[in-house]
Design a protein around this motif. Structure first.
Motif, PDB file in Angstrom:
ATOM      1  N   LEU A 177       0.819  -1.211   0.000  1.00  0.00           N
ATOM      2  CA  LEU A 177       0.000   0.000   0.000  1.00  0.00           C
ATOM      3  C   LEU A 177       0.857   1.267   0.000  1.00  0.00           C
ATOM      4  CD1 LEU A 177      -2.886  -0.908   2.485  1.00  0.00           C
ATOM      5  CD2 LEU A 177      -2.753  -1.262   0.020  1.00  0.00           C
ATOM      6  N   ASP A 178       2.182   1.087  -0.142  1.00  0.00           N
ATOM      7  CA  ASP A 178       3.098   2.225  -0.143  1.00  0.00           C
ATOM      8  C   ASP A 178       2.835   3.114   1.069  1.00  0.00           C
ATOM      9  OD1 ASP A 178       5.155   3.804  -1.062  1.00  0.00           O
ATOM     10  OD2 ASP A 178       3.848   5.068  -2.296  1.00  0.00           O
ATOM     11  N   SER A 179       2.702   2.454   2.235  1.00  0.00           N
ATOM     12  CA  SER A 179       2.409   3.158   3.473  1.00  0.00           C
ATOM     13  C   SER A 179       3.627   3.109   4.382  1.00  0.00           C
ATOM     14  CB  SER A 179       1.209   2.511   4.169  1.00  0.00           C
ATOM     15  OG  SER A 179       0.772   3.297   5.240  1.00  0.00           O
ATOM     16  N   GLU A 180       3.886   4.202   5.087  1.00  0.00           N
ATOM     17  CA  GLU A 180       5.085   4.278   5.923  1.00  0.00           C
ATOM     18  C   GLU A 180       4.938   3.516   7.236  1.00  0.00           C
ATOM     19  OE1 GLU A 180       6.725   8.617   4.565  1.00  0.00           O
ATOM     20  OE2 GLU A 180       4.773   8.475   5.527  1.00  0.00           O
ATOM     21  N   VAL A 181       3.696   3.249   7.627  1.00  0.00           N
ATOM     22  CA  VAL A 181       3.448   2.500   8.868  1.00  0.00           C
ATOM     23  C   VAL A 181       2.357   1.468   8.621  1.00  0.00           C
ATOM     24  CG1 VAL A 181       2.603   2.612  11.252  1.00  0.00           C
ATOM     25  CG2 VAL A 181       4.097   4.417  10.380  1.00  0.00           C
ATOM     26  N   CYS A 182       2.550   0.277   9.134  1.00  0.00           N
ATOM     27  CA  CYS A 182       1.480  -0.720   9.221  1.00  0.00           C
ATOM     28  C   CYS A 182       1.629  -1.408  10.568  1.00  0.00           C
ATOM     29  CB  CYS A 182       1.574  -1.744   8.091  1.00  0.00           C
ATOM     30  SG  CYS A 182       0.297  -3.017   8.213  1.00  0.00           S
ATOM     31  N   SER A 183       0.533  -1.477  11.321  1.00  0.00           N
ATOM     32  CA  SER A 183       0.581  -2.060  12.669  1.00  0.00           C
ATOM     33  C   SER A 183      -0.581  -3.003  12.892  1.00  0.00           C
ATOM     34  CB  SER A 183       0.539  -0.952  13.734  1.00  0.00           C
ATOM     35  OG  SER A 183       1.572  -0.008  13.538  1.00  0.00           O
ATOM     36  N   ILE A 184      -0.357  -4.005  13.754  1.00  0.00           N
ATOM     37  CA  ILE A 184      -1.395  -4.947  14.151  1.00  0.00           C
ATOM     38  C   ILE A 184      -1.523  -4.903  15.671  1.00  0.00           C
ATOM     39  CG2 ILE A 184      -2.068  -7.381  14.292  1.00  0.00           C
ATOM     40  CD1 ILE A 184      -0.607  -7.816  11.642  1.00  0.00           C
ATOM     41  N   TYR A 185      -2.744  -4.633  16.135  1.00  0.00           N
ATOM     42  CA  TYR A 185      -3.070  -4.679  17.562  1.00  0.00           C
ATOM     43  C   TYR A 185      -3.978  -5.882  17.791  1.00  0.00           C
ATOM     44  CZ  TYR A 185      -1.427   0.180  17.940  1.00  0.00           C
ATOM     45  OH  TYR A 185      -0.675   1.327  17.917  1.00  0.00           O
ATOM     46  N   LEU A 212      -0.177  -3.702  21.020  1.00  0.00           N
ATOM     47  CA  LEU A 212       0.578  -3.600  19.769  1.00  0.00           C
ATOM     48  C   LEU A 212       1.413  -4.868  19.603  1.00  0.00           C
ATOM     49  CD1 LEU A 212       1.492  -1.970  17.300  1.00  0.00           C
ATOM     50  CD2 LEU A 212       3.277  -0.940  18.750  1.00  0.00           C
ATOM     51  N   PHE A 213       1.083  -5.673  18.585  1.00  0.00           N
ATOM     52  CA  PHE A 213       1.705  -6.982  18.421  1.00  0.00           C
ATOM     53  C   PHE A 213       2.788  -6.981  17.351  1.00  0.00           C
ATOM     54  CE2 PHE A 213      -0.100 -10.093  21.158  1.00  0.00           C
ATOM     55  CZ  PHE A 213       0.490 -11.301  20.831  1.00  0.00           C
ATOM     56  N   ALA A 214       2.629  -6.136  16.345  1.00  0.00           N
ATOM     57  CA  ALA A 214       3.622  -6.085  15.270  1.00  0.00           C
ATOM     58  C   ALA A 214       3.497  -4.739  14.586  1.00  0.00           C
ATOM     59  CB  ALA A 214       3.397  -7.214  14.276  1.00  0.00           C
ATOM     60  N   THR A 215       4.627  -4.191  14.126  1.00  0.00           N
ATOM     61  CA  THR A 215       4.573  -2.905  13.430  1.00  0.00           C
ATOM     62  C   THR A 215       5.710  -2.774  12.433  1.00  0.00           C
ATOM     63  OG1 THR A 215       4.427  -0.499  13.714  1.00  0.00           O
ATOM     64  CG2 THR A 215       5.942  -1.676  15.163  1.00  0.00           C
ATOM     65  N   GLN A 216       5.433  -2.084  11.375  1.00  0.00           N
ATOM     66  CA  GLN A 216       6.447  -1.647  10.420  1.00  0.00           C
ATOM     67  C   GLN A 216       6.337  -0.127  10.376  1.00  0.00           C
ATOM     68  OE1 GLN A 216       8.588  -3.461   8.508  1.00  0.00           O
ATOM     69  NE2 GLN A 216       9.374  -1.826   7.206  1.00  0.00           N
ATOM     70  N   GLY A 217       7.342   0.578  10.895  1.00  0.00           N
ATOM     71  CA  GLY A 217       7.317   2.026  10.838  1.00  0.00           C
ATOM     72  C   GLY A 217       7.237   2.720  12.178  1.00  0.00           C
ATOM     73  N   LEU A 218       6.624   2.092  13.180  1.00  0.00           N
ATOM     74  CA  LEU A 218       6.630   2.662  14.523  1.00  0.00           C
ATOM     75  C   LEU A 218       7.847   2.134  15.283  1.00  0.00           C
ATOM     76  CD1 LEU A 218       2.864   2.474  15.625  1.00  0.00           C
ATOM     77  CD2 LEU A 218       4.085   4.377  14.558  1.00  0.00           C
ATOM     78  N   ASN A 219       8.084   2.677  16.472  1.00  0.00           N
ATOM     79  CA  ASN A 219       9.213   2.261  17.295  1.00  0.00           C
ATOM     80  C   ASN A 219       9.058   0.789  17.686  1.00  0.00           C
ATOM     81  OD1 ASN A 219      11.227   1.911  19.208  1.00  0.00           O
ATOM     82  ND2 ASN A 219      10.856   3.887  20.208  1.00  0.00           N
ATOM     83  N   TYR A 271     -13.370 -11.976  14.519  1.00  0.00           N
ATOM     84  CA  TYR A 271     -13.406 -13.429  14.711  1.00  0.00           C
ATOM     85  C   TYR A 271     -14.673 -13.761  15.491  1.00  0.00           C
ATOM     86  CZ  TYR A 271     -12.057 -18.074  16.425  1.00  0.00           C
ATOM     87  OH  TYR A 271     -12.021 -19.416  16.721  1.00  0.00           O
ATOM     88  N   ARG A 272     -15.497 -14.640  14.923  1.00  0.00           N
ATOM     89  CA  ARG A 272     -16.775 -14.994  15.552  1.00  0.00           C
ATOM     90  C   ARG A 272     -17.604 -13.754  15.876  1.00  0.00           C
ATOM     91  NH1 ARG A 272     -15.302 -19.961  19.745  1.00  0.00           N
ATOM     92  NH2 ARG A 272     -14.497 -21.409  18.176  1.00  0.00           N
ATOM     93  N   GLU A 273     -17.665 -12.852  14.907  1.00  0.00           N
ATOM     94  CA  GLU A 273     -18.495 -11.649  14.971  1.00  0.00           C
ATOM     95  C   GLU A 273     -18.046 -10.651  16.027  1.00  0.00           C
ATOM     96  OE1 GLU A 273     -22.694 -12.415  14.938  1.00  0.00           O
ATOM     97  OE2 GLU A 273     -22.434 -14.296  13.869  1.00  0.00           O
ATOM     98  N   ARG A 274     -16.839 -10.831  16.559  1.00  0.00           N
ATOM     99  CA  ARG A 274     -16.305  -9.874  17.532  1.00  0.00           C
ATOM    100  C   ARG A 274     -14.971  -9.336  17.042  1.00  0.00           C
ATOM    101  NH1 ARG A 274     -18.062 -10.326  22.878  1.00  0.00           N
ATOM    102  NH2 ARG A 274     -16.578  -8.664  23.258  1.00  0.00           N
ATOM    103  N   ALA A 275     -14.687  -8.083  17.338  1.00  0.00           N
ATOM    104  CA  ALA A 275     -13.397  -7.499  16.991  1.00  0.00           C
ATOM    105  C   ALA A 275     -12.348  -8.013  17.969  1.00  0.00           C
ATOM    106  CB  ALA A 275     -13.471  -5.980  17.038  1.00  0.00           C
ATOM    107  N   VAL A 276     -11.333  -8.727  17.454  1.00  0.00           N
ATOM    108  CA  VAL A 276     -10.270  -9.268  18.302  1.00  0.00           C
ATOM    109  C   VAL A 276      -8.946  -8.575  18.025  1.00  0.00           C
ATOM    110  CG1 VAL A 276     -11.371 -11.517  18.548  1.00  0.00           C
ATOM    111  CG2 VAL A 276      -9.798 -11.131  16.640  1.00  0.00           C
ATOM    112  N   GLY A 277      -9.001  -7.576  17.167  1.00  0.00           N
ATOM    113  CA  GLY A 277      -7.785  -6.842  16.857  1.00  0.00           C
ATOM    114  C   GLY A 277      -8.071  -5.748  15.857  1.00  0.00           C
ATOM    115  N   VAL A 278      -7.013  -4.999  15.536  1.00  0.00           N
ATOM    116  CA  VAL A 278      -7.128  -3.896  14.578  1.00  0.00           C
ATOM    117  C   VAL A 278      -5.896  -3.894  13.683  1.00  0.00           C
ATOM    118  CG1 VAL A 278      -7.198  -1.382  14.308  1.00  0.00           C
ATOM    119  CG2 VAL A 278      -8.552  -2.479  16.104  1.00  0.00           C
ATOM    120  N   LEU A 279      -6.128  -3.725  12.396  1.00  0.00           N
ATOM    121  CA  LEU A 279      -5.059  -3.567  11.417  1.00  0.00           C
ATOM    122  C   LEU A 279      -5.098  -2.120  10.935  1.00  0.00           C
ATOM    123  CD1 LEU A 279      -2.925  -4.649   9.363  1.00  0.00           C
ATOM    124  CD2 LEU A 279      -4.855  -5.261   7.875  1.00  0.00           C
ATOM    125  N   CYS A 280      -3.968  -1.401  11.042  1.00  0.00           N
ATOM    126  CA  CYS A 280      -3.997   0.010  10.659  1.00  0.00           C
ATOM    127  C   CYS A 280      -2.734   0.411   9.913  1.00  0.00           C
ATOM    128  CB  CYS A 280      -4.212   0.901  11.877  1.00  0.00           C
ATOM    129  SG  CYS A 280      -2.998   0.698  13.182  1.00  0.00           S
TER     130      CYS A 280
END
Length: 756
Positions: free
Chosen positions: A39-47, A56-63, A121-130
């Motif tokens: 996506l040519d994005s400077e940050v991608c993170s998974i919570y 915060l479980f994984a990130t590209q671009g943040l500390n 997952y199972r109709e509930r938010a278990v994380g966020v991709l940003c």
């Protein structure tokens, strides 16, 4: 690049990542790198949701030092808002959002743009991709759709690698073993007890990424064909409500089954690289998100119908066809579902189906129309019920009080059974009053009629012994139709209703749509812009503006009432000229039929509903025009108090026994005293015993109420001396007590009148 191509490029790479033998953390680290590059994005993170917080479980671009350190509560910050509302955010300037929360350890202060999607997952938010970017810009739709598709793949990865903690997993799908009382919204009143049957066991999608896109497409095509055959067969063979408005509900349902736009969206999801099951689920998730944004209850219910079909399609394409309906009910059952379509409800054995619990649902939904005719109690808006029940749990459903008791104790069972038994005794006593005329103790005959809106409701005339139909809501036929009902269809309905009523009168209210009863085929820019639809382009205002609509209904009513007396009532009249304009439409159609030597009604009685307070100020002008006047207490109350009755914060705030309302109604009865205008009440107020007692005391002698209220109100009337209650009401209205309800209840007790 198209949305499908962008998503497919990401999925192809992610498929390789997921197939690798590395651990889950390493896979997530690779995922954020892949998405950031694609996506040519400077940050991608998974919570991910861990121990009740988003970590915060994984990130590209943040500390990198912030990984497993930064945590946000549900509802906190942009990430917490996405998880809490299960919604997508796309912001050019993240800091401008009111929920923005800065975390200095992440080093995100230089980034302006932000986009995030929930991982479900199972109709509930278990994380966020940003994703984030230095330059202020909104992400393109193609990028957002790629993120949403990627989030589906991540949910599979998260589930298979046990990245959701055990405690939260239990909260998502498993109920504890103790008793629990949950509140809800009474959609169809009544009491019921039985064992839980889950309407739809959750289908788990094992494979998200497609190996062969064309093969997946063909699977969907075959599933669509099979689903449409099922719907066609159901519409042609169902015997419940045959020839009635339920057929029209099924026609609307059928319209969605053949909707090309829906199939196209699923095809686009398959093009992005998803399996048939994942594509259907992907479109379904998007539908759910849209449903949360829809304020119009009718349009939201149409979206529920579409979701009902999505579930059916998903079961077909996955081969998991076993549903509670197809397996059959073996015991007294309380059916539990997130939502339910009308066609699916009709599949159940009505001898075993005792009640329905819906996690969602609303008063305007199609399934409520069907359930009411079936006599099945329904409780909706039972938040989290699917998480709290197990198959086979014993349930006590109280749709009168708006509660459900899960896994009751022995004491709870005994108390409920005692109440249930008392209810059955009362119903039996009320049934015995079917042929008893409602005379007061002082010998005054009170007219007690029913409100109706379906052809099937007419059977309640004989069952209750009511004097007729004081309000037939003609809009039901418009609400359950996919298109404007043709005049011939309207004529058939009205003729059937009159024939079913026999010698008893039926008052037809002309169509009352608009506002909270919008229909898609009449939606236009004016309606969509309305900030206060209850006060806007609705009821008689809409009908006079769309004269063709009222003209067709007028002709249908006149033709249906040939050789009979036609009672027609106009809703939401504010000034005399509106009544005159509506009556002129009927008179023009009467002249048209007369010129063609058609059989005409023996007589026509014109009436109005008093809902808008302004009409009360011109009653002396209205008297020569009217044969009857009916007070619609539901709308009148919200107009008098400037309180939207659809707002839960205000729904119980204003009491019908407020001196303000009673004094207003007393002025109306005084204004019509000695006149030839029949005065009645056709709102919910008249069906409540204490409120009915007050109405008798201020001069009302004609009630039109729900069929279930006829017996209780008849029984009340026979215990009342009008002189006594009139004297008491005069004193209370002249000098209102601190609490009118309490004062009246005590008075009723002293006079041997049960008002509960």
């Amino acid at each position: 690049m198209t949305a499908a191509a962008s998503a497919r490029q990401i999925l192809t790479t992610l498929h390789e990542v997921m197939a690798s033998r590395s651990n889950a953390q390493h896979k997530l680290d690779q995922v954020v790198a892949v998405i950031a590059e694609s996506l040519d994005s400077e940050v991608c993170s998974i919570y991910l949701l861990r121990e009740g917080a988003l970590e915060l479980f994984a990130t590209q671009g943040l500390n990198a030092n912030a990984v497993h350190v930064t945590r946000l509560a549900i509802g906190e910050g942009l990430v917490g808002t996405i998880a809490s509302h299960i919604e997508t955010l796309n912001l050019a300037e993240a800091k401008a959002h009111p929920d923005f929360a800065y975390r200095p350890e992440t080093g995100e202060d230089k980034f302006h743009s932000f986009a995030g999607v929930p991982i479900i997952y199972r109709e509930r938010a278990v994380g966020v991709l940003c994703v984030q970017h230095v330059d202020p810009r909104r992400y393109e739709d193609v990028e957002i759709e790629a993120l949403q598709t990627t989030a589906m793949v991540l949910s599979e990865l998260i589930a298979h690698n046990n990245l959701i903690d055990d405690e939260h997993a239990r909260g998502l799908g498993e109920a504890d073993g103790g008793p629990r009382i949950l509140p809800g919204l009474s959609l169809v009143k009544g009491l019921a007890a039985g064992s839980v049957v889950l309407h739809q066991p959750r289908i788990h999608i094992d494979q998200v990424v497609a190996d062969d896109i064309e093969a997946e497409r063909q699977r969907v095509y075959r599933a669509f064909d099979k689903m449409r055959d099922q719907i066609d067969a159901m519409a042609s063979s169902v015997d419940f409500g045959k020839g009635g408005e339920h057929d029209e509900v099924l026609e609307t349902y059928k319209m969605f089954a053949y909707d090309e736009g829906w199939g196209r969206r699923i095809n686009e999801a398959i093009d992005s690289g998803l399996t048939a099951e994942a594509a259907i689920e992907r479109v379904q998730q998007r539908t759910r998100m849209r449903m949360r944004e829809i304020d119009d209850p009718l349009l939201a219910d149409r979206m529920h119908d579409l979701e009902d079909l999505s579930n059916r399609l998903l079961r077909i394409v996955s081969g998991q066809l076993g549903t509670a309906a197809t397996q059959g009910l073996r015991r007294d059952t309380i059916l539990v579902a997130r939502n339910l379509g009308p066609a699916e409800l009709l599949e159940y054995d009505r001898r075993r189906l005792k009640g329905v619990l819906l996690q969602e649902g609303s008063l305007t939904s199609h399934v409520v129309i069907v359930a009411r005719a079936m006599g099945v109690p329904v409780l909706g808006r039972v938040e989290g019920v699917l998480r709290h029940v197990n198959e086979g749990d014993e349930v006590l459903l109280d749709a009168d009080k708006g509660t459900v008791t899960l896994r009751p104790t022995q004491q709870m069972n005994e108390l409920f059974e005692a109440r249930f038994a008392k209810s059955r005794e009362r119903q039996a006593a009320y049934a015995e009053m079917r042929d008893v005329e409602p005379f007061t103790r002082c010998g005054t005959r009170i007219t007690v009629m029913i409100n109706a809106g379906l052809r099937d409701d007419m059977s309640m005339l004989a069952m209750t012994g009511a004097d007729g139909v004081g309000l037939f809501r003609t809009e039901f036929q418009f609400l359950v139709s996919a298109t404007l009902p043709q005049r011939e269809r309207q004529t058939r309905l009205y003729r059937d209703v009159l024939e079913a009523a026999g010698d008893k009168p039926v008052v037809f209210r002309t169509v009352d749509i608009g506002g909270d009863k919008a229909v898609p085929y009449l939606v236009n820019e004016e309606i969509e812009r309305e900030e206060n639809p209850a006060l806007g382009w609705r009821a008689l205002r809409l009908a006079l503006d769309r004269e063709g609509l009222l003209k067709a209904q007028a002709r249908a009513l006149l033709e249906a009432a040939a050789g009979r007396t036609l009672n027609v009532m106009f809703p939401m009249v504010s000034e005399p000229w509106e009544f005159d304009a509506a009556k002129a439409v009927f008179e023009d159609q009467l002249a048209y039929l007369k010129a063609r030597r058609k059989l005409l009604p023996e007589a026509i009685r014109y009436g109005a509903m008093l809902e808008v307070p302004a009409l009360a100020e011109v009653l002396e002008q209205m008297v020569p025009r009217l044969s009857f006047l009916s007070v619609g207490t539901n709308d009148l109350t919200q107009f008098l108090f400037a309180a939207d009755r659809a707002d839960p914060r205000l729904a119980e705030r204003y009491d019908w026994l407020s001196p303000a309302i009673l004094r207003f109604l007393k002025r109306v009865t005084n204004g019509l005293a000695g006149q030839s205008v029949d005065l009645g009440v056709c709102g919910e107020m008249g069906g409540r015993r204490l409120e009915a007692l007050a109405l008798l005391g201020i001069g009302f002698r004609r009630f039109s109420i729900t069929p279930a209220s006829v017996g209780p109100i008849k029984e009340l009337i026979r215990k009342v001396d009008l002189a006594e209650i009139t004297e008491a009401m005069q004193a209370w209205l002249a000098n209102p007590p601190a609490n009118m309800r309490t004062e009246m209840t005590l008075w009723a007790e002293r006079h041997g009148i049960d008002v509960e």
